[in-house]
Write an enzyme that holds these catalytic residues in place. Structure first.
Site: not given
Length: 405
Positions: A109, A112, A269
């Site tokens: 990842g 960004t 999450y």
């Protein structure tokens, strides 16, 4: 006993009052600094206004005494002011100058956010950076940007892009096989990629999306690359977790692992980030048990960051929540990606951290995780159970990740 309790209560009250007074003074000072950089008058483009070297507005037109119209215009152009960001007063910047020449780092990842900042810093220090991303186009754009920003550095490293979708185990296996075939060493594995507050969704492997991307994908990736990581020692594995692990009760919901019966984006999450911390500690324990030296693991909280993680808030929660989170006012109080990457850099590079493993970090130092993530017999047993469940689900069978290759 009663007197002792009263004294303790009075001390606590005094401490709370002092904290409130300190915060009041701090806010007042910030407001003074804030207002001191604002000058009344027109600041719209083309009106002769300019921003001085100190960041204050100056206007070529005459200032209104009331300052109502000019002040409003400047409020709408607040980003041009030179004002202290509140969070910048509370985060630590990693100041180490370690070089990474000849080292290989994999960052998931990294197209960004804090992943891209980490890739940039590693490149500056001379590392070969493998940017493992789901969107290969934005990955290439990020790589070009990193190379542009480092073109003046003589000893910069290199960056390469590789496709990796952590929601699909087949691409994880393909990526790992390609890395094991092409890279002689892996000195750093930064498990950075993640999703947050998604609507309920299953991956192609029939796992809840946040659990799959944030934890299961990184679990499988780490174990498939571990033989090369061990061979490349000293090496480090850094898992970007989150303080959001407090949203989890400590229940992995093995009876409803897909969360079909009851799904809450925030709790889901938190579960995935708790799993990151448990995985970090359990991996450290198993490496120690196997007498494998100089391979260390870290879990960290990067802070509340202004990144693309908020992109699902409008659908998973409410549109107005996303608007507030992404508003200019709120962004003034949260960390930038550059600030958020500092703890990752600390865990990956700090010399003292090389003698630490399995710990949780925040703001460039060791911290105590909360609730279900705290070390202890009960939670350690849960971490071991999660490892065993994940191993079986991933179909690793008789695979031996501890043999250097």
């Amino acid at each position: 006993m009663h007197i002792s309790n009263c004294v303790s209560s009075h001390k606590l009250a005094v401490v709370m009052v002092l904290r409130v007074r300190l915060k009041t003074v701090l806010v007042f000072a910030l407001l003074v600094r804030f207002l001191g950089n604002v000058e009344c008058g027109s600041s719209s483009p083309g009106s002769g206004s300019s921003v001085s070297k100190t960041g204050s507005f100056s206007s070529g037109s005459s200032s209104s005494k009331s300052g109502s119209s000019g002040g409003l215009r400047e409020y709408l152009h607040w980003r041009n002011w030179h004002i202290p960001r509140i969070m910048s007063l509370f985060y630590k910047k990693y100041k180490g100058e370690e070089r990474m020449d000849g080292k290989v780092a994999i960052i998931t990842g990294s197209n960004t956010g804090i992943g891209k900042v980490t890739a940039l810093e590693f490149c500056k220090r001379g590392a070969r950076v493998i940017m493992a991303c789901r969107n290969i186009d934005t990955c290439k754009e990020a790589a070009d940007d990193i190379l542009t920003k480092t073109k003046e550095l003589k000893d910069r490293g290199t960056v390469v892009c590789r496709y990796l979708d952590l929601s699909k185990t087949r691409t994880i296996r393909e990526f790992a096989a390609d890395i094991m075939r092409t890279e002689e060493k892996i000195n750093y594995l930064i498990n950075n990629a993640g999703v947050m507050a998604c609507k309920w969704e299953l991956t192609e492997d029939q796992q809840e999306m946040q659990f799959a991307v944030n934890f299961l994908g990184h679990y499988l990736l780490t174990l498939k690359l571990l033989p090369r990581i061990i061979k490349s020692a000293p090496s480090r594995i850094v898992n970007v977790a989150s303080l959001a692990h407090i949203f989890s009760s400590g229940n992995m919901h093995y009876d409803d692992i897909q969360l079909k019966k009851k799904y809450n984006p925030r709790v889901a999450y938190g579960r995935s980030k708790l799993a990151n911390i448990w995985f970090t500690r359990e991996l450290a324990r198993r490496l120690t048990e196997k007498r494998i030296k100089n391979v260390t693991t870290y879990a960290l909280h990067p802070g509340v960051i202004a990144t693309e993680l908020s992109r699902h808030l409008d659908t998973a929660a409410r549109p107005w929540i996303k608007k507030i989170y992404e508003s200019r006012f709120v962004r003034y109080f949260i960390r930038t990606p550059e600030e958020g990457a500092q703890t990752t850099l600390h865990c990956a590079l700090n010399a003292k951290a090389a003698n630490e493993t399995g710990r949780y970090y925040s703001n460039c130092h060791k911290a105590k995780p909360l609730r279900a993530a705290k070390p202890g017999r009960k939670n350690d047993e849960k971490a071991e159970k999660l490892w065993d469940w994940s191993w079986n689900w991933s179909g690793l069978g008789n695979y031996n990740p501890y043999s250097p290759m």
